[in-house]
Design an enzyme around this catalytic site. Structure first.
Site, PDB file in Angstrom:
ATOM      1  N   LYS A 212       0.591  -1.211  -0.013  1.00  0.00           N
ATOM      2  CA  LYS A 212      -0.042  -0.072  -0.068  1.00  0.00           C
ATOM      3  C   LYS A 212       0.741   1.328  -0.050  1.00  0.00           C
ATOM      4  O   LYS A 212       0.437   2.104  -0.737  1.00  0.00           O
ATOM      5  CB  LYS A 212      -0.879   0.092   1.331  1.00  0.00           C
ATOM      6  CG  LYS A 212      -1.951   1.043   1.003  1.00  0.00           C
ATOM      7  CD  LYS A 212      -3.071   0.818   2.523  1.00  0.00           C
ATOM      8  CE  LYS A 212      -3.958   1.762   2.557  1.00  0.00           C
ATOM      9  NZ  LYS A 212      -4.840   1.401   3.562  1.00  0.00           N
ATOM     10  N   GLU A 218      10.187  -5.095   4.222  1.00  0.00           N
ATOM     11  CA  GLU A 218      10.352  -6.400   3.764  1.00  0.00           C
ATOM     12  C   GLU A 218       9.953  -6.370   2.340  1.00  0.00           C
ATOM     13  O   GLU A 218      10.813  -7.258   1.567  1.00  0.00           O
ATOM     14  CB  GLU A 218       9.675  -7.606   4.569  1.00  0.00           C
ATOM     15  CG  GLU A 218      10.181  -7.583   6.036  1.00  0.00           C
ATOM     16  CD  GLU A 218       9.224  -6.568   6.937  1.00  0.00           C
ATOM     17  OE1 GLU A 218       9.211  -6.825   7.983  1.00  0.00           O
ATOM     18  OE2 GLU A 218       8.608  -5.609   6.360  1.00  0.00           O
ATOM     19  N   GLY A 273      -4.878  -3.352   5.138  1.00  0.00           N
ATOM     20  CA  GLY A 273      -3.930  -4.556   4.478  1.00  0.00           C
ATOM     21  C   GLY A 273      -4.746  -5.877   4.695  1.00  0.00           C
ATOM     22  O   GLY A 273      -4.793  -6.712   3.852  1.00  0.00           O
ATOM     23  N   ARG A 274      -5.234  -6.221   5.967  1.00  0.00           N
ATOM     24  CA  ARG A 274      -5.591  -7.447   6.329  1.00  0.00           C
ATOM     25  C   ARG A 274      -7.031  -7.539   5.900  1.00  0.00           C
ATOM     26  O   ARG A 274      -7.681  -8.790   5.968  1.00  0.00           O
ATOM     27  CB  ARG A 274      -5.511  -7.769   7.901  1.00  0.00           C
ATOM     28  CG  ARG A 274      -6.281  -6.454   8.788  1.00  0.00           C
ATOM     29  CD  ARG A 274      -6.025  -6.692  10.050  1.00  0.00           C
ATOM     30  NE  ARG A 274      -6.403  -5.536  10.900  1.00  0.00           N
ATOM     31  CZ  ARG A 274      -5.784  -4.315  11.145  1.00  0.00           C
ATOM     32  NH1 ARG A 274      -4.501  -3.962  10.345  1.00  0.00           N
ATOM     33  NH2 ARG A 274      -6.127  -3.628  12.111  1.00  0.00           N
ATOM     34  N   GLU A 359      -4.446  -8.312  15.071  1.00  0.00           N
ATOM     35  CA  GLU A 359      -4.020  -7.071  14.520  1.00  0.00           C
ATOM     36  C   GLU A 359      -5.261  -6.084  14.754  1.00  0.00           C
ATOM     37  O   GLU A 359      -4.935  -4.764  15.004  1.00  0.00           O
ATOM     38  CB  GLU A 359      -3.329  -7.190  12.988  1.00  0.00           C
ATOM     39  CG  GLU A 359      -2.694  -5.965  12.765  1.00  0.00           C
ATOM     40  CD  GLU A 359      -1.844  -5.897  11.452  1.00  0.00           C
ATOM     41  OE1 GLU A 359      -0.790  -6.459  11.456  1.00  0.00           O
ATOM     42  OE2 GLU A 359      -2.299  -5.593  10.475  1.00  0.00           O
ATOM     43  N   HIS A 390      -2.971 -35.275  16.787  1.00  0.00           N
ATOM     44  CA  HIS A 390      -2.006 -36.036  17.595  1.00  0.00           C
ATOM     45  C   HIS A 390      -0.875 -35.059  17.997  1.00  0.00           C
ATOM     46  O   HIS A 390       0.285 -35.382  18.478  1.00  0.00           O
ATOM     47  CB  HIS A 390      -1.145 -36.754  16.313  1.00  0.00           C
ATOM     48  CG  HIS A 390      -2.290 -37.939  15.782  1.00  0.00           C
ATOM     49  ND1 HIS A 390      -2.224 -39.325  16.278  1.00  0.00           N
ATOM     50  CD2 HIS A 390      -3.282 -37.917  14.750  1.00  0.00           C
ATOM     51  CE1 HIS A 390      -3.399 -39.793  15.691  1.00  0.00           C
ATOM     52  NE2 HIS A 390      -3.756 -38.961  14.853  1.00  0.00           N
ATOM     53  N   LYS A 518       8.621  -1.212  13.418  1.00  0.00           N
ATOM     54  CA  LYS A 518       9.082  -0.860  12.080  1.00  0.00           C
ATOM     55  C   LYS A 518      10.045   0.353  12.427  1.00  0.00           C
ATOM     56  O   LYS A 518      11.245   0.546  11.998  1.00  0.00           O
ATOM     57  CB  LYS A 518       7.933  -0.432  11.132  1.00  0.00           C
ATOM     58  CG  LYS A 518       7.210  -1.544  10.615  1.00  0.00           C
ATOM     59  CD  LYS A 518       6.075  -1.109   9.801  1.00  0.00           C
ATOM     60  CE  LYS A 518       5.211  -2.311   9.151  1.00  0.00           C
ATOM     61  NZ  LYS A 518       4.203  -1.575   8.307  1.00  0.00           N
TER      62      LYS A 518
END
Length: 554
Positions: A212, A218, A273-274, A359, A390, A518
């Site tokens: 965005k 990253e 974003g999410r 978030e 398991h 950040k």
């Protein structure tokens, strides 16, 4: 711009007090007894919406519980909150924005105003731009620098620019289009970059840089590495436009990177974003499953939007799930929630839900800046069902913590193999049943005696075989995982998260904790590379910086 008003503190509402008293009266509640005494319990506590079937009968609830939870929702003004969010009011108070991801799945002809301007023409213009790109690649009309067709698409993004699209691409693998393989590059760890590019040919690879801001560390570092890799593999600057496109709201930064203006897909500040997989961030998904299936995904989500808006709370699936989770978080002391999909293609669903929920609702102040007065977002965890049986299901069954669980399972498998799917479905049901029933001391002793053990051995082993039961769960069943039902499923949890945030009075659409990490990371990096000293850092951080610098080579 219309501003959404922070709702009242729910802990001060009459319904909250009534629920607190009701919780005390529920101390001796037994799910075993409830099912024995209520033959219609399954019918009374189940419903269908948008191709999803929800059984919530295995919860620590009565008709009175549900009535009180819905009373709390109404006293807190949930109806107004839902309308405010869907209509584009400024529900993100700290950033002074609406949160209009729902506009991305609304059909042509509907109107959504942001600052007096209808955003729907832009939404559908971008859908048209996506349709054109997907068609050109699938029809071998988009070619690389050596005129070969594109065979691989790499999405470079992190967080919401990665988790949602990856989830949908994998969940809808049976709908994958031939000829195009999609890959995801998120981590700044060079090992992931090497692993992804080792399988690629630069001549036939298209990179989608999804950011965005176009300055997420990253993503930018991986984009720069991809560009270097492309040039080192024989590509040229002149034909970079054939191999790089961007999805961003920072058009100029993408251009400065070298991406052609015609290859830039816009984002809007009213899409977090999410919540962005429905936008051009979903390009890798559209390339994986085709644009027709991507639009079916949108249709399923829109169905759930309408269900949320129009359905009374008592039959409203997102509201019910949200209120049940609130019931356990705020009145039973639950601190986490497990999600257990019984479908291999949903193996990354939990990762998406972790960001979506934690978030959004990992907040300790309300919209108006005042402290919260109750616990908010729980820890979200889980994974593919049979594998978990398991491993960590042991904690669910016999641990000391109350952990509500959501089971998700399809009726039909796209890959039938002998009687495997019958066993998969049986395992899903038996796990939720075991959580509810448990095993009493008397049952454990009888079981051991039936095995012929001595009474001494029976008494020695019986305590270890007792399972408390009375552990709550929901079971979501879909006939099959297809684009429309998956869209509804993802939107269901989006709305559940928002409903909880509205009740708690917190902002589900900012993430300042993420931003702090950040910012601090930039300072630490400068100290690591020696461009500034670390004297201003705390002793721990300074010591770890010095440890790195004394041993790192390169």
């Amino acid at each position: 711009m219309a501003y959404y008003q922070t709702p009242p503190d729910i802990t001060r509402l009459p319904a909250w007090q009534a629920l607190s008293e009701h919780r005390q009266a529920m101390r001796a509640f037994s799910l075993r007894e409830a099912f024995a005494e209520q033959p219609q319990r399954f019918t009374d506590f189940s419903l269908t919406a948008c191709g999803l079937f929800l059984d919530y009968s295995k919860n620590l609830i009565t008709e009175d519980t549900v009535a009180l939870l819905m009373r709390l929702a109404r006293e807190a003004g949930l109806e107004d909150a839902i309308q405010a969010q869907l209509d584009g009011e400024t529900v993100n108070a700290s950033e002074r924005r609406p949160a209009l991801h729902t506009a991305l799945r609304r059909p042509i002809g509907e109107q959504v105003l942001v600052n007096g301007e209808d955003v729907m023409p832009d939404v559908h213009r971008v859908l048209g731009q996506m349709t054109d790109l997907v068609g050109r690649i699938h029809n071998n009309l988009w070619r690389g620098y050596s005129e070969k067709s594109i065979t691989d698409v790499v999405n470079i993004g992190i967080g919401g620019s990665f988790l949602g699209p990856e989830l949908v691409s994998e969940a809808l693998l049976p709908f994958a289009q031939r000829g195009v393989r999609c890959h995801y590059l998120a981590n700044i760890d060079g090992s992931e970059f090497r692993e992804v590019t080792a399988r690629l040919n630069a001549e036939t690879t298209l990179f989608i840089v999804s950011s965005k801001s176009f300055n997420t560390l990253e993503t930018l570092k991986n984009a720069q590495a991809a560009r270097t890799w492309y040039l080192a593999s024989g590509g040229s600057e002149q034909k970079l436009y054939r191999h790089f496109i961007a999805v961003t709201s920072n058009r100029q930064a993408a251009i400065d990177f070298g991406i052609s203006e015609k290859n830039i897909f816009p984002m809007w500040d009213w899409v977090g974003g999410r919540y962005s997989l429905w936008s051009a961030i979903g390009l890798p998904t559209a390339l994986a499953i085709g644009m027709a299936n991507f639009k079916e995904l949108l249709t399923g989500a829109y169905c759930m939007d309408q269900h949320l808006r129009e359905t009374p709370f008592e039959q409203n699936m997102p509201v019910l799930l949200a209120m049940l989770s609130l019931w356990y978080s705020n009145f039973w002391g639950a601190q986490s929630h497990a999600f257990l999909p019984y479908d291999h293609n949903l193996r990354n669903f939990v990762k998406h839900l972790q960001q979506l929920d934690m978030e959004s609702n990992g907040k300790s102040v309300r919209q108006d800046g005042s402290p919260v007065t109750c616990s908010t977002g729980p820890v979200i965890w889980g994974g593919v069902g049979c594998n978990g049986q398991h491993a960590y299901h042991q904690l669910l069954h016999q641990g000391t913590l109350l952990i509500p669980a959501d089971f998700i399972v399809p009726v039909v498998s796209y890959n039938p193999l002998a009687d495997h799917h019958h066993w998969l479905y049986a395992n899903c049901l038996s796990q939720s049943q075991a959580l509810m029933l448990g095993k009493t001391r008397a049952e454990a002793e009888a079981e051991l005696r039936a095995q012929g053990l001595s009474e001494e051995e029976v008494q020695r082993l019986a305590p270890h075989k007792v399972i408390p039961g009375n552990r709550p769960s929901n079971t979501l069943v879909v006939e099959r995982i297809d684009p429309r039902r998956l869209g509804a499923l993802v939107a269901l949890y989006e709305h559940k998260v928002f409903v909880q945030s509205a009740l708690w009075g917190i902002n589900a659409f900012d993430q300042w904790g993420v931003e702090l990490g950040k910012d601090l990371g930039r300072n630490v990096y400068q100290s690591l590379v020696g461009s500034q000293d670390a004297n201003g850092e705390d002793a721990s951080t300074r010591g770890l910086i010095e440890y790195f610098r004394s041993r790192h080579r390169g």
